[in-house]
Design a protein around this motif. Structure first.
Motif, mmCIF file in Angstrom:
data_model
loop_
_atom_site.group_PDB
_atom_site.id
_atom_site.type_symbol
_atom_site.label_atom_id
_atom_site.label_comp_id
_atom_site.label_asym_id
_atom_site.label_seq_id
_atom_site.Cartn_x
_atom_site.Cartn_y
_atom_site.Cartn_z
ATOM 1 N N UNK A 117 0.861 -1.178 0.000
ATOM 2 C CA UNK A 117 0.000 0.000 0.000
ATOM 3 C C UNK A 117 0.902 1.233 0.000
ATOM 4 N N UNK A 118 1.093 1.849 -1.157
ATOM 5 C CA UNK A 118 2.035 2.961 -1.257
ATOM 6 C C UNK A 118 1.624 3.845 -2.430
ATOM 7 N N UNK A 119 1.817 5.168 -2.288
ATOM 8 C CA UNK A 119 1.334 6.055 -3.352
ATOM 9 C C UNK A 119 2.198 5.997 -4.614
ATOM 10 N N UNK A 120 3.478 5.616 -4.474
ATOM 11 C CA UNK A 120 4.353 5.550 -5.645
ATOM 12 C C UNK A 120 3.960 4.381 -6.550
ATOM 13 N N UNK A 121 4.120 4.554 -7.858
ATOM 14 C CA UNK A 121 3.810 3.479 -8.804
ATOM 15 C C UNK A 121 4.894 2.411 -8.706
ATOM 16 N N UNK A 122 4.513 1.162 -8.489
ATOM 17 C CA UNK A 122 5.535 0.116 -8.326
ATOM 18 C C UNK A 122 6.266 -0.188 -9.639
ATOM 19 N N UNK A 123 7.491 -0.698 -9.543
ATOM 20 C CA UNK A 123 8.186 -1.183 -10.727
ATOM 21 C C UNK A 123 8.235 -2.720 -10.658
ATOM 22 N N UNK A 124 8.311 -3.332 -11.830
ATOM 23 C CA UNK A 124 8.317 -4.791 -11.901
ATOM 24 C C UNK A 124 9.705 -5.295 -12.256
ATOM 25 N N UNK A 125 10.170 -6.288 -11.527
ATOM 26 C CA UNK A 125 11.436 -6.943 -11.855
ATOM 27 C C UNK A 125 11.185 -8.445 -11.915
ATOM 28 N N UNK A 126 11.637 -9.057 -13.014
ATOM 29 C CA UNK A 126 11.514 -10.507 -13.152
ATOM 30 C C UNK A 126 12.850 -11.141 -12.785
#
Ligand SMILES: [Cu+2]
Length: 300
Positions: A117-126
């Motif tokens: 739960x955070x206002x920043x847009x998450x980044x995805x790492x595979x």
């Protein structure tokens, strides 16, 4: 004299034990890790409520009823004490109930699959565990790196994790939660770094000869610009990650240096996960085409 030596030895052991805290799960730098440390501390203190009196009483009774004591202690009629029964049953029951409630709640709060739960847009790492190195693919940026992971601090990171070899466990102790990487399937983990820094990343699951060199630095940059600079650095390396170059990368190697890929074929992660599905059906077909009923000792 003996007591003094024992207390000296205890101090030395205590200092050595505490020095192990730095950089580990007891020195968290991310929200998940902080919550998990809190859980560890609370659970330990609650259990000490039982453990400490037991240790104390063990020593006390051994001393009180020792051979050669001054006064005889003899109580032949003694059979039952309501007070002792209440204490030895009630205290552990209450602690187990409290621990159960806390564990139930935190199991759901700290679920590795639960987005933060955070206002920043998450980044995805595979993430792909290989023999014996870690591959990190950034599908949104079209880049990849080996044995080095970077992301901005205060931005949630959604990890998708698989393995192209034996089972490993993806673990950045200072950020919290570890999760297994397994071939032919993808697991998930959500982490965040609350401050900038370089954190050690490891596998928490032994996977063979080169395992001890299977480490990476997780770099949490202070600003998004710092992360952009890292991305730009990766893009300077003119190497492509595609099914062909992946075959070379996937060959076992030990103490692998950091590597950067400036571009990644679309769907690389999916390709790595799914190759076992294809292999499976291919294997089944080849096995069954070569079958003779006599081998199985039964008629087919
Ligand atoms: Cu068969």
């Amino acid at each position: 004299m003996l007591i003094r030596n024992i207390s000296k030895a205890a101090m030395v052991i205590f200092t050595i034990l505490l020095s192990g805290c730095e950089g580990g799960v007891l020195d968290p730098k991310g929200q998940i890790g902080i919550d998990e440390k809190h859980l560890i501390v609370v659970a330990t203190l609650l259990m000490l409520v039982v453990v400490l009196p037991v240790i104390f009483m063990t020593l006390f009774f051994a001393w009180k009823y020792r051979d050669g004591r001054d006064h005889e202690i003899y109580a032949p009629k003694w059979a039952h004490s309501k007070l002792i029964e209440i204490v030895v049953w009630l205290v552990p029951i209450v602690i187990v109930i409290i621990l159960g409630v806390i564990t139930w709640g935190s199991t759901h709060d700290l679920d590795p699959y639960k987005p933060l739960d955070h206002q920043a847009t998450p980044i995805t790492v595979e993430v792909v565990s290989l023999n014996w190195k870690w591959l990190f693919i950034y599908p949104e940026l079209g880049i990849a790196s080996v044995n080095e992971l970077a992301f901005p601090a205060n931005v949630p990171v959604n990890f998708k994790i698989t393995s192209d070899t034996a089972m490993n466990s993806f673990f950045i102790p200072q950020l919290g939660s570890q999760i297994y990487s397994m071939a032919g399937m993808a697991t998930q983990l959500h982490l965040i770094a609350n401050e900038a820094g370089v954190f050690e990343g490891i596998s928490a699951n032994y996977s063979g000869a080169g395992f001890s060199g299977m480490k990476f630095n997780a770099i949490a940059t202070a600003t998004p610009e710092g992360f952009d600079a890292w991305v730009a650095k990766v893009k300077l390396h003119n190497q492509q990650l595609n099914p062909d170059s992946y075959q070379i990368l996937a060959k076992p190697s030990e103490n692998n240096a950091v590597q950067y890929y400036s571009s990644v074929s679309e769907g690389m992660f999916n390709h790595i996960v799914m190759q076992y599905m294809h292999m499976d059906s291919a294997m089944e077909m080849s096995q069954h085409s070569g079958h003779s009923s006599s081998k199985h000792g039964e008629t087919e």
